[in-house]
Write an enzyme that holds these catalytic residues in place. Structure first.
Site, PDB file in Angstrom:
ATOM      1  N   GLY A  11       0.791  -1.229   0.000  1.00  0.00           N
ATOM      2  CA  GLY A  11       0.000   0.000   0.000  1.00  0.00           C
ATOM      3  C   GLY A  11       0.821   1.275   0.000  1.00  0.00           C
ATOM      4  O   GLY A  11       0.363   2.309   0.497  1.00  0.00           O
ATOM      5  N   HIS A 108       0.627   0.927 -13.425  1.00  0.00           N
ATOM      6  CA  HIS A 108       1.358  -0.246 -13.919  1.00  0.00           C
ATOM      7  C   HIS A 108       2.831   0.129 -14.018  1.00  0.00           C
ATOM      8  O   HIS A 108       3.160   1.198 -14.561  1.00  0.00           O
ATOM      9  CB  HIS A 108       0.797  -0.665 -15.280  1.00  0.00           C
ATOM     10  CG  HIS A 108       1.437  -1.891 -15.834  1.00  0.00           C
ATOM     11  ND1 HIS A 108       1.163  -3.153 -15.353  1.00  0.00           N
ATOM     12  CD2 HIS A 108       2.348  -2.053 -16.815  1.00  0.00           C
ATOM     13  CE1 HIS A 108       1.901  -4.039 -16.031  1.00  0.00           C
ATOM     14  NE2 HIS A 108       2.620  -3.393 -16.913  1.00  0.00           N
ATOM     15  N   ASP A 144      -4.267  -4.117 -18.439  1.00  0.00           N
ATOM     16  CA  ASP A 144      -3.165  -3.144 -18.605  1.00  0.00           C
ATOM     17  C   ASP A 144      -3.251  -2.438 -19.958  1.00  0.00           C
ATOM     18  O   ASP A 144      -2.240  -1.960 -20.477  1.00  0.00           O
ATOM     19  CB  ASP A 144      -1.800  -3.854 -18.491  1.00  0.00           C
ATOM     20  CG  ASP A 144      -1.614  -4.495 -17.125  1.00  0.00           C
ATOM     21  OD1 ASP A 144      -0.907  -5.503 -17.047  1.00  0.00           O
ATOM     22  OD2 ASP A 144      -2.207  -3.991 -16.152  1.00  0.00           O
TER      23      ASP A 144
HETATM   24  C1  GRF Z   1       3.408  -1.250  -7.579  1.00  0.00           C
HETATM   25  O1  GRF Z   1       4.673  -1.611  -8.035  1.00  0.00           O
HETATM   26  C2  GRF Z   1       2.478  -1.079  -8.741  1.00  0.00           C
HETATM   27  O2  GRF Z   1       3.106  -0.632  -9.904  1.00  0.00           O
HETATM   28  C3  GRF Z   1       1.977  -2.470  -8.954  1.00  0.00           C
HETATM   29  O3  GRF Z   1       1.874  -3.052  -7.672  1.00  0.00           O
HETATM   30  C4  GRF Z   1       2.767  -2.370  -6.805  1.00  0.00           C
HETATM   31  C5  GRF Z   1       1.952  -1.812  -5.678  1.00  0.00           C
HETATM   32  O4  GRF Z   1       2.820  -1.440  -4.676  1.00  0.00           O
HETATM   33  N1  GRF Z   1       0.679  -2.437  -9.595  1.00  0.00           N
HETATM   34  P1  GRF Z   1       2.188  -0.824  -3.321  1.00  0.00           P
HETATM   35  O5  GRF Z   1       1.312  -1.916  -2.706  1.00  0.00           O
HETATM   36  O6  GRF Z   1       1.394   0.391  -3.736  1.00  0.00           O
HETATM   37  O7  GRF Z   1       3.393  -0.487  -2.497  1.00  0.00           O
END
Ligand code: GRF
Length: 203
Positions: A11, A108, A144
């Site tokens: 998160g 993404h 995506d």
């Molecule tokens: C991020 O790397 C995002 O690009 C991918 O999942 C990850 C989420 O990270 N979709 P976080 O849980 O927000 O730290």
């Protein structure tokens, strides 16, 4: 504007957006954080911020359709203007995507349309790309594949490995995601049949 955030993991993107709502940079409030994985640290982040932290464990459901139906019901109970996927590692059914079309974001970790799917950093390194980055996009039925909103880029360095590259891209994510949310909550960003409009102009 009322925001609901869907997560599966740490998160950190949620935290970046949450911080900007608290600092008044975003004209919106996070009404709930919904997570499909028990024990994800993102739920703790929400609890610490006094935000509804709701677990909806997909393992409790027999199929994707029944999980998504329950997810829609839970999301709609907060009447959101914007739903944000922030590391939500579930493929959504077309029904759910259609239900939130035009008010559903995802981030993404690649320069879409390159490297849809997983292991994006490793793939960029193996391809010998000069640069890499991340993308915020509207979610459509193509995984995506939705219309792009904003991207950030970083050079791939000769001594980069997956970890160092991922760490740099993650920092960029924390810059562009709050920005895209800010634009939407300010009414500057919309998706119509022709594509993405920013301040009325087609991107
Ligand atoms: C991020 O790397 C995002 O690009 C991918 O999942 C990850 C989420 O990270 N979709 P976080 O849980 O927000 O730290």
């Amino acid at each position: 504007k009322r925001i609901v955030v869907l997560i599966s993991g740490s998160g950190s993107n949620l935290q970046a957006i949450l911080d900007q709502t608290l600092e008044g940079q975003i004209n919106g409030t996070i009404e709930a954080v919904i997570c499909n994985r028990p024990g994800a640290f993102g739920l703790t982040r929400a609890e610490q911020a006094g935000i509804d932290a709701r677990l909806l464990d997909h393992k409790q459901f027999t199929d994707r359709e029944s999980f998504d139906a329950a997810l829609i019901e839970l999301i709609d109970s907060y009447t959101p203007d914007l739903v944000i996927l922030a590391g939500f590692m579930r493929i959504l059914t077309p029904e759910l995507v259609r239900h939130y079309q035009g008010r559903l974001f995802n981030i993404h970790p690649s320069l879409l349309p390159k490297y849809k799917g997983l292991h994006t950093h490793q793939r960029a390194l193996e391809a010998g790309d000069a640069e890499h980055g991340c993308t915020v996009h509207f979610v459509t039925e193509e995984l995506d594949g939705g219309p792009l909103i904003v991207q950030a880029k970083t050079d791939i360095l000769t001594d980069d490995d997956e970890q160092s590259l991922q760490q740099r891209v993650h920092q960029l994510e924390h810059q562009i995601y709050p920005l895209a949310v800010q634009w939407f909550c300010a009414g500057r960003l919309s998706l119509d049949q022709t594509g993405v409009r920013f301040d009325g102009e087609l991107l």
